[in-house]
Scaffold this motif. Sequence first.
Motif, PDB file in Angstrom:
ATOM      1  N   ARG A  86       0.822  -1.440  -0.094  1.00 21.91           N
ATOM      2  CA  ARG A  86       0.019   0.144  -0.047  1.00 21.91           C
ATOM      3  C   ARG A  86       0.965   1.042   0.181  1.00 21.91           C
ATOM      4  NH1 ARG A  86      -2.749   3.676   3.438  1.00 21.91           N
ATOM      5  NH2 ARG A  86      -4.628   4.169   2.569  1.00 21.91           N
ATOM      6  N   GLN A  87       0.509   2.058  -0.894  1.00 22.26           N
ATOM      7  CA  GLN A  87       1.200   3.466  -0.914  1.00 22.26           C
ATOM      8  C   GLN A  87       0.687   4.493  -0.326  1.00 22.26           C
ATOM      9  OE1 GLN A  87       4.333   3.153  -2.719  1.00 22.26           O
ATOM     10  NE2 GLN A  87       3.872   1.135  -2.417  1.00 22.26           N
ATOM     11  N   GLN A  88       1.197   4.897   0.860  1.00 22.03           N
ATOM     12  CA  GLN A  88       0.235   5.900   1.604  1.00 22.03           C
ATOM     13  C   GLN A  88       0.286   7.453   1.012  1.00 22.03           C
ATOM     14  OE1 GLN A  88      -0.988   5.304   5.119  1.00 22.03           O
ATOM     15  NE2 GLN A  88      -1.830   7.087   4.234  1.00 22.03           N
ATOM     16  N   PHE A  89       1.258   7.876   0.469  1.00 21.61           N
ATOM     17  CA  PHE A  89       1.326   9.113  -0.445  1.00 21.61           C
ATOM     18  C   PHE A  89       0.155   9.151  -1.421  1.00 21.61           C
ATOM     19  CE2 PHE A  89       2.372  11.633  -4.232  1.00 21.61           C
ATOM     20  CZ  PHE A  89       2.731  13.131  -3.422  1.00 21.61           C
ATOM     21  N   ASP A  90       0.483   8.107  -2.359  1.00 18.75           N
ATOM     22  CA  ASP A  90      -0.890   8.100  -3.497  1.00 18.75           C
ATOM     23  C   ASP A  90      -2.336   7.985  -2.735  1.00 18.75           C
ATOM     24  OD1 ASP A  90       1.133   8.059  -5.694  1.00 18.75           O
ATOM     25  OD2 ASP A  90       1.713   6.448  -4.810  1.00 18.75           O
ATOM     26  N   SER A  91      -2.425   7.023  -1.729  1.00 21.34           N
ATOM     27  CA  SER A  91      -3.597   6.906  -1.115  1.00 21.34           C
ATOM     28  C   SER A  91      -4.199   7.903  -0.718  1.00 21.34           C
ATOM     29  CB  SER A  91      -3.684   6.023  -0.121  1.00 21.34           C
ATOM     30  OG  SER A  91      -2.976   4.617  -0.501  1.00 21.34           O
TER      31      SER A  91
END
Length: 229
Positions: free
Chosen positions: A8-13
Motif C-alpha cells: 500500500r502506498q500511503q502518499f498516493d492513497s
Amino acid sequence: MDMKCLVRQQFDSDALGLDFYRATRIDPDILGRELAALPLPYMADAKAHAQDIDGAKLLMRLGFRKMCVQPTFSQDLTGAAGAACGEPMGAASMPEAELDAHAANFPFSRFGLDPDVAQAARVAHQRRWIANSMASGEILKFIEPGAFVSFKLKDKAAVIDLISVLPQARGRGSLLLGRLRSWAASKGLTRVEVTTESENVTACLFYQKNGFRLDRASVAFHLHAGAGR
C-alpha cells in the motif's frame, strides 16, 4: 492481510483519496489472489521492463492497463569538469500560485494519461508531490523564476525527481540542467538521470538536445477496481 506482491502506498492513497497499491512482484497466482481480496474501491500500479512482453501480458490479463512507456535518459559525467554554479537548496518554499501553476504543468504524467483519473485528482496528486519535494531536505533543488529541478543522490548519480518550466520561463530548463551537471561533476558524481514519458515528445527531445542519451525504458500499468470505472 499479509501481502507478498502488493504494498500500500500511503502518499498516493492520501493524494488520490482511495487505497492505492503497488505491485512489487509479478506472480500471477499470488498477485491475482491478493487483488481479489482487496476491499473496493482501490487503485494499483505496476511496472515492467519495456522488453518484458510476458510480464506485460500477465499484468493485462489481471486487469491492468498499459498507461505509457517511461524512458530513462542519462548523461555520463566521466571526465567532465565541474564549475562554480552555486549550491543546490535543501528544504525550500514556493508561493501557492506558482505551486498551482507547476502542478498543472504535467499533462503527460502517467496519471495525466489515465482516463480514469480526473484532471482535478491528477493536479492535486502532482501538487502534493511538488510540495513534498520542495519541503524535503534530502531532495536537492535548483530554482529559477518560473522553473525548478529537484533531484536525489543515488549510487554516484544525480537522479532528477521533478523538473518543470512554466511557459513564461522558457529557456531556463537548459540553464537548470547546466547548473545541475556542473554541480554534479564538481562533486565527483558520474551521471545524471531523468525519467519521462514517451508521449512527452517535447521532453524527450529536450533531454537529447541537452546531451542525454536513452539508457533504458519501463512500462507503467494501472488498475482501477470499484468506483470510477
